[in-house]
Write an enzyme that holds these catalytic residues in place. Structure first.
Site, short mmCIF file in Angstrom:
data_model
loop_
_atom_site.label_atom_id
_atom_site.label_comp_id
_atom_site.label_asym_id
_atom_site.label_seq_id
_atom_site.Cartn_x
_atom_site.Cartn_y
_atom_site.Cartn_z
CG ASP A 130 -1.86 -1.15 1.28
OD1 ASP A 130 -2.14 -1.72 0.22
OD2 ASP A 130 -2.32 -1.50 2.38
N GLY A 173 -5.15 -0.96 -1.79
CA GLY A 173 -4.35 0.12 -1.22
C GLY A 173 -4.91 0.61 0.11
O1 F6P Z 1 -2.47 -3.97 3.30
C1 F6P Z 1 -2.39 -4.74 2.16
C2 F6P Z 1 -3.77 -5.06 1.63
O2 F6P Z 1 -3.62 -5.85 0.47
C3 F6P Z 1 -4.66 -3.86 1.36
O3 F6P Z 1 -4.38 -3.24 0.14
C4 F6P Z 1 -6.03 -4.50 1.41
O4 F6P Z 1 -7.02 -3.56 1.76
C5 F6P Z 1 -5.88 -5.55 2.49
O5 F6P Z 1 -4.48 -5.81 2.59
C6 F6P Z 1 -6.60 -6.83 2.22
O6 F6P Z 1 -6.42 -7.66 3.31
P1 F6P Z 1 -6.77 -9.22 3.31
O7 F6P Z 1 -5.72 -9.91 2.48
O8 F6P Z 1 -6.68 -9.60 4.73
O9 F6P Z 1 -8.10 -9.36 2.69
#
Ligand code: F6P
Length: 358
Positions: A130, A173
């Site tokens: 991000d 992001g």
């Molecule tokens: O922080 C990295 C990220 O990929 C963000 O861009 C996204 O909002 C989040 O993690 C998604 O998280 P998860 O993989 O737990 O669904």
């Protein structure tokens, strides 16, 4: 100064391309300094459950090009409890782990501080697609994520051009719009919506109509997942419908989601991860703890974790009452400068986008 014999390394939170290079660098730098290295499997959960392996130089061979993290990862709520924390400390004792390097984002650093407070010196390495940690110009994984998004958007351009369509593309992001902004500029998007800048929907529709009337066949609109509609739902799918209704252009919606998090890291991510990982070990050997490794103006530096997390809250307007207590006026001034610079950089790039997207 405390003498270390064994350090632990873990990856935590969302995986990011380049994390493996950081693991390799930490391991090899530590081994080169006569330390033993333990890999903690599955982030803070692995620390709680005593899932620990020995890492030697061969264990981290040929992992530079691998996406994801060989140490696996987790978002661990149990680590936020005193019980979880005590189990983690117990694991450190059982495995003679004297210090830890934790690779991840802000959640990872909060955990690192908790460990430091309980006597395990901990250093954080910024790893997140991000680029959302305000104190650092760069987080490992960001370049690969932008390039992955760009490649996908370019592909959507091909089919939009053939069919004379518009495609709204949502990219990850969290509450940081940098992946959307930079991949949007690089792919020639006609509109970009990010959380940091109010989106002028009418102006975007007008631009799309003007471009259509001038003979433009393909329109790409990049929306960050952190932009929401009035009901708090992701805005991208709404925008697809609005564009189609108001311009008459057939419009598709694509959510790139976790695709943007995978893949082999770019040179930028491999190199920065190698530099940051090495620096993290040097910090520990220097007697430092409770710091994150950051990049500022192209140089690898460190910040106190509390300082870094507070700047982040200041930038994201999430500072709670008393959060600045204990910081000197100079430190608060530096925080304000960092936030102002970051905001001005986003604005500068957004203005460039607006001047190029006719
Ligand atoms: O922080 C990295 C990220 O990929 C963000 O861009 C996204 O909002 C989040 O993690 C998604 O998280 P998860 O993989 O737990 O669904």
């Amino acid at each position: 100064m405390k003498r270390f014999n064994t350090i632990g390394v873990l990856t935590s939170g969302g995986d990011a391309p380049g994390m493996n290079c950081a693991v390799r660098a930490i391991t090899r730098r530590a081994l080169a300094n006569g330390l033993k290295v333990k890999g903690i499997i599955g982030g803070y959960s692995g620390l709680i459950k005593n899932e620990v392996i020995d890492l030697d130089a061969r264990a981290v061979s040929n992992i530079e090009n691998l996406g994801g993290t060989i140490l696996l990862t987790d978002r661990c709520d149990e680590f936020k409890t005193e019980e979880g924390m005590q189990a983690a400390i117990e694991t450190c004792k059982k495995n003679n782990i004297d210090a830890i390097v934790a690779i991840g984002g802000d959640g990872t650093f909060r955990g690192a501080t908790d460990l430091s407070l309980r006597g395990i010196p901990t250093i954080g390495v910024t790893g997140s697609i991000d680029n959302d940690i305000t104190a650092t110009d760069y987080t490992v994984g960001f370049d690969t994520a932008m390039n992955t998004a760009l490649e996908a958007i370019d592909k959507l351009r091909d089919t939009c051009q053939s069919h004379a369509r518009c495609n709204v593309v949502e990219v990850m992001g969290r509450d940081c719009g940098e992946i959307a902004l930079k991949s949007g500029i690089a792919s020639g998007a006609v509109a970009i919506a990010i959380p940091e800048v109010p989106f002028d929907e009418d102006a975007a529709i007008e631009r799309i109509l003007k471009a259509k009337n001038a003979g433009k066949r393909s329109m790409l609109v990049v929306v960050s997942e952190g932009v929401f509609n009035a009901e708090g739902k992701p805005y991208g799918e709404d925008l697809k419908k609005i564009i189609q209704d108001k311009t008459g252009i057939e419009t598709k919606f694509a959510r790139l989601a976790h695709i943007v998090r995978g893949g082999s890291p770019t040179l930028r991510d491999r190199l920065t991860a190698s530099e940051m990982g090495s620096y993290a070990v040097d910090l520990l050997l220097d007697g430092k703890s409770d710091c994150i490794v950051a990049e500022v103006d192209g140089r690898i530096v460190s910040f106190d974790i509390k300082f870094a997390l507070t700047v982040d809250k200041m930038y994201k307007k999430k500072l709670k009452e008393g959060a600045l207590d204990g910081f000197t006026p100079e430190q608060i001034g530096t925080m304000e400068e960092i936030c102002a610079f970051r905001a001005s950089e986003i604005k500068r790039l957004y203005d460039i986008h607006l001047s190029l997207c006719e």
